[in-house]
Design a protein around this motif. Structure first.
Motif, mmCIF file in Angstrom:
data_model
loop_
_atom_site.group_PDB
_atom_site.id
_atom_site.type_symbol
_atom_site.label_atom_id
_atom_site.label_comp_id
_atom_site.label_asym_id
_atom_site.label_seq_id
_atom_site.Cartn_x
_atom_site.Cartn_y
_atom_site.Cartn_z
ATOM 1 N N GLN A 5 11.705 -9.459 -18.024
ATOM 2 C CA GLN A 5 11.292 -8.602 -16.919
ATOM 3 C C GLN A 5 10.284 -9.316 -16.032
ATOM 4 O O GLN A 5 10.315 -9.175 -14.808
ATOM 5 C CB GLN A 5 10.704 -7.290 -17.446
ATOM 6 C CG GLN A 5 10.410 -6.273 -16.371
ATOM 7 C CD GLN A 5 11.655 -5.849 -15.608
ATOM 8 O OE1 GLN A 5 12.723 -5.661 -16.186
ATOM 9 N NE2 GLN A 5 11.542 -5.720 -14.309
ATOM 10 N N ALA A 6 9.403 -10.092 -16.626
ATOM 11 C CA ALA A 6 8.432 -10.857 -15.837
ATOM 12 C C ALA A 6 9.149 -11.888 -14.968
ATOM 13 O O ALA A 6 8.778 -12.090 -13.806
ATOM 14 C CB ALA A 6 7.427 -11.541 -16.761
ATOM 15 N N ALA A 7 10.188 -12.507 -15.506
ATOM 16 C CA ALA A 7 10.956 -13.483 -14.729
ATOM 17 C C ALA A 7 11.689 -12.805 -13.577
ATOM 18 O O ALA A 7 11.737 -13.327 -12.456
ATOM 19 C CB ALA A 7 11.936 -14.217 -15.632
ATOM 20 N N VAL A 8 12.251 -11.642 -13.850
ATOM 21 C CA VAL A 8 12.951 -10.894 -12.796
ATOM 22 C C VAL A 8 11.972 -10.484 -11.697
ATOM 23 O O VAL A 8 12.269 -10.609 -10.504
ATOM 24 C CB VAL A 8 13.665 -9.664 -13.397
ATOM 25 C CG1 VAL A 8 14.155 -8.721 -12.319
ATOM 26 C CG2 VAL A 8 14.821 -10.104 -14.279
ATOM 27 N N ASP A 9 10.798 -9.999 -12.091
ATOM 28 C CA ASP A 9 9.791 -9.609 -11.101
ATOM 29 C C ASP A 9 9.317 -10.801 -10.282
ATOM 30 O O ASP A 9 9.064 -10.671 -9.081
ATOM 31 C CB ASP A 9 8.594 -8.945 -11.787
ATOM 32 C CG ASP A 9 8.932 -7.566 -12.341
ATOM 33 O OD1 ASP A 9 9.963 -6.986 -11.924
ATOM 34 O OD2 ASP A 9 8.175 -7.073 -13.194
ATOM 35 N N ALA A 10 9.207 -11.955 -10.934
ATOM 36 C CA ALA A 10 8.759 -13.153 -10.222
ATOM 37 C C ALA A 10 9.757 -13.557 -9.142
ATOM 38 O O ALA A 10 9.384 -14.145 -8.127
ATOM 39 C CB ALA A 10 8.556 -14.301 -11.197
ATOM 40 N N ILE A 11 11.019 -13.233 -9.336
ATOM 41 C CA ILE A 11 12.041 -13.552 -8.336
ATOM 42 C C ILE A 11 12.200 -12.402 -7.347
ATOM 43 O O ILE A 11 12.365 -12.621 -6.146
ATOM 44 C CB ILE A 11 13.383 -13.851 -9.040
ATOM 45 C CG1 ILE A 11 13.245 -15.114 -9.879
ATOM 46 C CG2 ILE A 11 14.512 -13.986 -8.040
ATOM 47 C CD1 ILE A 11 14.406 -15.370 -10.807
ATOM 48 N N LYS A 12 12.160 -11.180 -7.819
ATOM 49 C CA LYS A 12 12.458 -10.018 -7.001
ATOM 50 C C LYS A 12 11.396 -9.763 -5.929
ATOM 51 O O LYS A 12 11.742 -9.432 -4.789
ATOM 52 C CB LYS A 12 12.583 -8.786 -7.906
ATOM 53 C CG LYS A 12 13.102 -7.572 -7.214
ATOM 54 C CD LYS A 12 13.306 -6.437 -8.210
ATOM 55 C CE LYS A 12 13.854 -5.216 -7.510
ATOM 56 N NZ LYS A 12 14.047 -4.120 -8.427
ATOM 57 N N ILE A 13 10.138 -9.913 -6.264
ATOM 58 C CA ILE A 13 9.061 -9.610 -5.315
ATOM 59 C C ILE A 13 9.125 -10.519 -4.089
ATOM 60 O O ILE A 13 9.085 -10.025 -2.949
ATOM 61 C CB ILE A 13 7.691 -9.654 -6.018
ATOM 62 C CG1 ILE A 13 7.592 -8.484 -7.005
ATOM 63 C CG2 ILE A 13 6.551 -9.608 -5.018
ATOM 64 C CD1 ILE A 13 6.397 -8.531 -7.924
ATOM 65 N N PRO A 14 9.256 -11.841 -4.252
ATOM 66 C CA PRO A 14 9.378 -12.679 -3.058
ATOM 67 C C PRO A 14 10.648 -12.383 -2.252
ATOM 68 O O PRO A 14 10.637 -12.459 -1.016
ATOM 69 C CB PRO A 14 9.411 -14.109 -3.607
ATOM 70 C CG PRO A 14 8.754 -14.025 -4.926
ATOM 71 C CD PRO A 14 9.079 -12.669 -5.449
#
Length: 84
Positions: free
Chosen positions: A48-57
């Motif tokens: 989930q942290a990896a997904v958030d790191a990509i999704k936010i930008p």
């Protein structure tokens, strides 16, 4: 004679205590299930942290893209008005 009886009773009591405490232990299958469950939680959190790191930008980039698109439409409309 008394000492041998005490030793026998002590031995039986000791075996009974070991047996009772041994019954409370988890089996290897339960240990692997518990480890897998905690491993899954850690893996899901990392995922989930990896997904958030990509999704936010990407979300920010989409906002900038829509702002630039509106700006381009406004500029095109102004140019069209000035040529008419």
């Amino acid at each position: 004679m008394k000492k041998s009886k005490y030793r026998v009773f002590f031995g039986i009591g000791l075996l009974a205590m070991v047996g009772l405490f041994g019954c409370n232990q988890e089996t290897p299958i339960e240990k692997t299930k518990a480890a897998a469950a905690s491993g899954n939680a850690a893996t899901q959190a990392a995922g989930q942290a990896a997904v958030d790191a990509i999704k936010i930008p990407l979300d920010k980039a989409r906002q900038v893209e829509s702002t630039l698109g509106k700006s381009a439409e406004d500029t095109a409309a102004k140019i069209k008005e000035s040529t008419q």
